[in-house]
Design a protein around this motif. Sequence first.
Motif, short mmCIF file in Angstrom:
data_model
loop_
_atom_site.label_atom_id
_atom_site.label_comp_id
_atom_site.label_asym_id
_atom_site.label_seq_id
_atom_site.Cartn_x
_atom_site.Cartn_y
_atom_site.Cartn_z
N TYR A 128 4.44 0.01 -9.10
CA TYR A 128 5.11 0.15 -7.81
C TYR A 128 4.67 -0.97 -6.87
O TYR A 128 5.49 -1.60 -6.17
CB TYR A 128 4.73 1.48 -7.15
CG TYR A 128 5.34 2.73 -7.73
CD1 TYR A 128 6.63 2.77 -8.22
CD2 TYR A 128 4.60 3.93 -7.74
CE1 TYR A 128 7.19 3.93 -8.71
CE2 TYR A 128 5.14 5.11 -8.23
CZ TYR A 128 6.43 5.11 -8.72
OH TYR A 128 6.97 6.27 -9.21
N PRO A 188 1.26 3.45 -10.46
CA PRO A 188 1.14 3.03 -9.05
C PRO A 188 1.00 1.53 -8.88
O PRO A 188 1.49 0.96 -7.90
CB PRO A 188 -0.13 3.76 -8.59
CG PRO A 188 -0.28 4.92 -9.51
CD PRO A 188 0.22 4.43 -10.84
N MET A 203 2.42 2.25 -3.39
CA MET A 203 1.56 2.92 -4.36
C MET A 203 1.51 4.44 -4.17
O MET A 203 1.02 5.15 -5.05
CB MET A 203 0.14 2.35 -4.29
CG MET A 203 0.02 0.98 -4.92
SD MET A 203 -1.71 0.50 -5.17
CE MET A 203 -2.22 0.25 -3.48
N SER A 204 1.98 4.92 -3.04
CA SER A 204 1.93 6.36 -2.76
C SER A 204 3.18 7.10 -3.25
O SER A 204 3.31 8.30 -3.04
CB SER A 204 1.75 6.61 -1.27
OG SER A 204 2.89 6.19 -0.54
N LYS A 205 4.09 6.40 -3.92
CA LYS A 205 5.29 7.06 -4.44
C LYS A 205 4.91 8.08 -5.51
O LYS A 205 3.87 7.96 -6.16
CB LYS A 205 6.25 6.02 -5.03
CG LYS A 205 6.86 5.06 -4.02
CD LYS A 205 7.76 4.06 -4.74
CE LYS A 205 8.35 3.04 -3.77
NZ LYS A 205 9.17 2.02 -4.48
N LEU A 245 0.83 -1.21 0.00
CA LEU A 245 0.00 0.00 0.00
C LEU A 245 0.87 1.26 0.00
O LEU A 245 0.59 2.22 -0.72
CB LEU A 245 -0.93 0.00 1.21
CG LEU A 245 -2.04 -1.05 1.22
CD1 LEU A 245 -2.77 -1.02 2.56
CD2 LEU A 245 -3.01 -0.82 0.08
N ARG A 246 1.93 1.23 0.80
CA ARG A 246 2.82 2.40 0.84
C ARG A 246 3.52 2.61 -0.49
O ARG A 246 3.74 3.75 -0.92
CB ARG A 246 3.85 2.24 1.97
CG ARG A 246 3.28 2.41 3.37
CD ARG A 246 4.39 2.56 4.40
NE ARG A 246 5.21 1.36 4.51
CZ ARG A 246 4.97 0.35 5.34
NH1 ARG A 246 3.91 0.40 6.14
NH2 ARG A 246 5.76 -0.70 5.41
#
Length: 383
Positions: free
Chosen positions: A246, A243, A24-26, A21-22
């Motif tokens: 990622y 995303p 995907m926030s890149k 989940l983290r």
Amino acid sequence: MDLEDTLLMMPGPVTVTPRVLRAMSKPMINHRSAEFAGIYTDCREILSSIFQTKNDIFVLSGSGTAGMEAAVGSSVGSGDKVVAIENGKFGERFKDIAAIYGEVVPVVFEWGQPVNLEVVKEKLEEGAKAITLVHNETSAGILNPAAEIGKLAKKHDALFIMDGVTSLGGDDVKVDEWGVDIAVVGSQKCLAAPPGLSVVSVSEKAFEVMKDVTKRPYYNDLLAYKKSGDKPKAETPYTPAIPLFYALQEALHIVKEEGMEARIKRHRVLSEAIRAAVAELNIEMFPQLNEYSHYSNTVSAMKAPTDVTGEDIKSDMKARGVIIAGGQERLKNKIFRIGCMGNVTGRDVLSTIQQLEIVLNKHGYIDRLGAGVEAANRVLDRA
């Protein structure tokens, strides 16, 4: 109930880890950059080991069905015969896709019944360009004989196109050894990434066949993916879902850290625990097996018990915070299904069985609690 407290025990989508989940926030990056090429190359290298193949690997922005259509549409043209094996919903889907691009030769068995290899052999002897098979038919919880179909395909010089959407990453899949020319997996199943990506492996034989197909799909043209993937900075032909790439990369790193041997064993143990539990509760497994077919190791399909429908069990389990699946189409109300794909743990299985017992007790099917949990726990302890 808060979605974060819900236990997903269905045959995909599966729970993804906080790491994924983290990821995907890149920040967004240029999909024609060296940064994206590095992500794509890393994913393809890890996927090659999961597929157990030296064939080319591509990642498509689209779910498993997009990969299925890419496989068939890129290699089958008008008038080409495709032997399509069906013993569940997704075999039917492969058959329907093949009918759009070529001429289908259906080999249909009742959903949940094993594949009869003699019937398949007879159809191939009549001539066919390709044969399609769903390796792990999740709609019925049955693992089909991919190795044997691969041998038949090779003998009759037919492309072997295999849906490994719910087996790759959770069960032993030997793409090269089995002679699979095109294999497909979905991101939201055993790889434990979010939905929205499919991965396709393609053999040299399949590429040669594709060159003669004049009306391939535009967006899902696998020759276009090869042209882009072969560039010094590997890329996709069209804008990828960055995303999700990622997320896939992080999910694949988790797979690599666990190791495929350990991951496959975990899936097998968990499914065995589920089967042991339901047997103790006098619930019958749905699929019928022969010497070439087996119970799925990523989803267990059970017959709904007397006087309780599969939808009753599904809705009551949901009310208790556990999401399982019912039957699809003709199997609705007749079966219920429990998945153990991705990063499911023994604790997840025990929690699911505990809630299942409470539901069955509510409907008067069992009169005491604990037998199923004990049976499952014995399997887990042995492992």
